[in-house]
Design a protein around this motif. Structure first.
Motif: not given
Length: 82
Positions: A50-72
């Motif tokens: 898990l070294t060098g794993v790019l951060p996921l891009k997320v957005m909080q929406y309706n009380g949930e964290w939704v992944v916009l970048g990095g779903n796979m």
């Protein structure tokens, strides 16, 4: 809400949701990896410990964290029990 504002934080994987189109105006995750590419991603995450794993891009929406970048990556990380 300022969509250009970025913040870095740690969020438990169990609290992240894949983008299925639940945010109005944001299409569902368009990227799909072929089986061999997905297996390579999983193997890479395991081999690199898990070294060098790019951060996921997320957005909080309706009380949930939704992944916009990095779903796979999210799917693979959950699969390996990260």
């Amino acid at each position: 809400m300022d969509i250009l504002k970025t913040d870095v934080r740690t969020i438990a994987l169990k609290d992240l949701k894949n983008n299925t189109g639940q945010i109005e105006g944001v299409p569902a995750n368009p990227r799909v990896l072929r089986d061999d590419a997905y297996k390579a991603l999983v193997a890479s995450l395991q081999a690199d410990n898990l070294t060098g794993v790019l951060p996921l891009k997320v957005m909080q929406y309706n009380g949930e964290w939704v992944v916009l970048g990095g779903n796979m990556r999210l799917r693979a990380l959950k699969e390996i029990g990260a």
